[in-house]
Motif scaffolding. Sequence first.
Motif, mmCIF file in Angstrom:
data_model
loop_
_atom_site.group_PDB
_atom_site.id
_atom_site.type_symbol
_atom_site.label_atom_id
_atom_site.label_comp_id
_atom_site.label_asym_id
_atom_site.label_seq_id
_atom_site.Cartn_x
_atom_site.Cartn_y
_atom_site.Cartn_z
ATOM 1 N N VAL A 88 37.861 36.663 40.757
ATOM 2 C CA VAL A 88 38.560 36.701 41.542
ATOM 3 C C VAL A 88 37.780 36.917 42.758
ATOM 4 C CG1 VAL A 88 40.714 36.874 42.681
ATOM 5 C CG2 VAL A 88 40.480 37.016 39.681
ATOM 6 N N TYR A 101 46.637 40.990 45.718
ATOM 7 C CA TYR A 101 46.754 40.147 44.737
ATOM 8 C C TYR A 101 47.387 40.562 43.265
ATOM 9 C CZ TYR A 101 44.634 38.718 40.572
ATOM 10 O OH TYR A 101 44.090 38.457 39.284
ATOM 11 N N ARG A 144 48.668 39.752 30.584
ATOM 12 C CA ARG A 144 46.976 39.642 31.019
ATOM 13 C C ARG A 144 46.204 40.989 31.008
ATOM 14 N NH1 ARG A 144 45.151 35.455 33.129
ATOM 15 N NH2 ARG A 144 46.973 34.877 33.539
ATOM 16 N N THR A 199 51.294 38.838 43.229
ATOM 17 C CA THR A 199 51.153 37.660 42.855
ATOM 18 C C THR A 199 51.603 37.358 41.231
ATOM 19 O OG1 THR A 199 48.683 37.052 43.373
ATOM 20 C CG2 THR A 199 49.901 36.905 45.274
ATOM 21 N N LEU A 200 50.714 38.298 40.147
ATOM 22 C CA LEU A 200 50.456 37.258 39.742
ATOM 23 C C LEU A 200 51.868 37.479 38.948
ATOM 24 C CD1 LEU A 200 47.755 39.624 38.548
ATOM 25 C CD2 LEU A 200 47.647 37.860 38.945
ATOM 26 N N PRO A 201 52.247 36.478 37.921
ATOM 27 C CA PRO A 201 53.467 36.593 36.906
ATOM 28 C C PRO A 201 53.710 37.360 35.806
ATOM 29 C CG PRO A 201 52.276 34.331 36.986
ATOM 30 C CD PRO A 201 50.990 35.156 37.952
ATOM 31 N N ALA A 218 41.445 38.124 33.573
ATOM 32 C CA ALA A 218 41.042 37.682 35.106
ATOM 33 C C ALA A 218 40.212 39.001 35.337
ATOM 34 C CB ALA A 218 42.493 37.167 35.497
ATOM 35 N N VAL A 219 38.796 38.243 35.732
ATOM 36 C CA VAL A 219 37.566 39.258 36.193
ATOM 37 C C VAL A 219 37.861 39.244 37.845
ATOM 38 C CG1 VAL A 219 35.552 39.973 36.434
ATOM 39 C CG2 VAL A 219 36.714 39.249 33.995
#
Lengths: 347, 347
Positions: free
Chosen positions: B91, B120, B2, B123-125, B76-77
């Motif tokens: 986010v 944060y 990502r 938590t990102l997978p 993801a911004v």
Amino acid sequence: MRVVLAAGTTETALIDGISAAGAAPELMAHTPSADVEILAYGAPTAAPVTPVSPTGCPTPAAVTRAVREVVGFEVAVVDAGLSEPTGAPTVDLGVEPGTDIREPEAVPQASSFYPRAREYGRTLPDDTLVIGETVPGGTTTALGVLTALDEPGGVSSSLPTNPLERKRRVVETGLAESDLEPGDCEGDPLEAIRAVGDPVQPTVAGIAAGALETGTDVTLAGGTQMVAIAAVLRHAGIDAPVTIATTSFVADEQGDALPAACDRLDCELRVTDPGFDERDHVAMARYCAGEAKEGVAMGGALSLVPDGRMSAVRDRLEVVCARLGIEPETGEQEGAATEPTEGTHGP
Amino acid sequence: MRVVLAAGTTETALIDGISAAGAAPELMAHTPSADVEILAYGAPTAAPVTPVSPTGCPTPAAVTRAVREVVGFEVAVVDAGLSEPTGAPTVDLGVEPGTDIREPEAVPQASSFYPRAREYGRTLPDDTLVIGETVPGGTTTALGVLTALDEPGGVSSSLPTNPLERKRRVVETGLAESDLEPGDCEGDPLEAIRAVGDPVQPTVAGIAAGALETGTDVTLAGGTQMVAIAAVLRHAGIDAPVTIATTSFVADEQGDALPAACDRLDCELRVTDPGFDERDHVAMARYCAGEAKEGVAMGGALSLVPDGRMSAVRDRLEVVCARLGIEPETGEQEGAATEPTEGTHGP
């Protein structure tokens, strides 16, 4: 092409027997926040819940995510009234959570949410939008709007046995508390939403209206909730072509009512069967048993799967389910005789 | 995999001669908001600016978007202190814009932004994160942090002629106004950011730190601003492997200084040349002339392009440029003798 997902909440979901009122209603407000995390990241991140029913039926977000991992479409999530934080990226249009439709006003600011969403829809450069929703309690608010607009037909349910009569009584109470009779809002759909709708409705309808104005192809991704959105658009005088894309699970439940509603609202209907009956996996078995059925743009996402790739989507769904902690099958779930607990998604 | 983009603002950008101070400084605060719209949608939507310099050099967001349209990575911004609205999904970690580093405190809440971003990141997978930034004035705040941490080396510029001495004087003033000498913040990088940094720095560093804690591969996508982030991580005692991925334009400008900095900070350096010299297009010619150079995760995005696909990225960049209103070439721009106006992106 882009999938736009409007995610919000209404206190209507907390009414007993409407939606996932079972184990933990206090967690239900987190469901749409978790759904958008699953869509964005493949698993919940900040949300303290994983939307999987006790029988092992995952949120439709899992299916939409599986399609995304196969097909690779772009997503924009719009905050359409989330009441709990999410770790996913969201577009902020200033939309607030909705109240119980039995209050005099369910969405007091519906008439300001709509033009903001419409402006957002106007600005998107995509040729095609597929617009979905996640809002627990959304079939009840859909029934509310359809009733206020005097559009016939029922709504679907995330349960194998649809508590439709209970929803009708809630809507009756909601209309009465708003000093309205069925049909009183014909031609004034924002008034219908203000009285007995939810904040996702003016958001989805506004985005669709703005996109249609700029020549964008619009597909409403969902079942009877999207029939309500189509009704809002038609009652707002918008007659551009609109497609409703849903799952075979909704189509099977609704029978002739769904094509009849689409015909009446001059919408094309696209139904996609993900072939879940070809797998021996609890998540797919639960969908085949009538649980969940639709939501989080599932039917619209499935409509994007090219011929011959649905098997890859099912493979991918097994991977997503594993991330969500769902075992492929258990003895209890195979042929279980118990009634499934309510899911939080209605089509 | 990502790409995470932290987008924010600092009033430091408004200092004359630092960044795009030319035509319309009041519009510069919109640049990161427009950048994330370009990354998310392919063109600005709500932002009232299109970040293209008067010579026809587009924001690096155009290049990152072109790569995305070819390679298809997820994004993801994170709102790392945007001061103007954006139509892109972001986010929300509660990060606020930064003040001028010549004020006593540039990022008063640095020590609360960092742990939120770290959570944060935890938590990102994803297995791999490529983390970029967009913050006008960011090379000056990078120099501020590097100086406060006593890390040697200069910083890059979005201009062919780098106003490095001006940046040094601003940093000197900033440190003095914070009652600090160069090197006073060794081992306390959040204090360096609080005094003379920007809000994007604790956001990027926090996300990186959290991701590294959970075993995620982290690439910092950028040039000398990411050297400053690497310094923040090392001074915070984080010694996990980190890669810095930047463009050949930064590498060419920095010469031996960049590998030396990466070596000192124990970071792998990855430099990607997009081959813009192979095309006769004003946007690519301006990059080859030393404008813009890097930003909005451009170098990191380019590092994701598989062998043999860079030509497709250049094709796609021409399409993105057309959307941004950039003509492929004009007589004025070909061999123009005038000094280019400052862009808003520094590497």
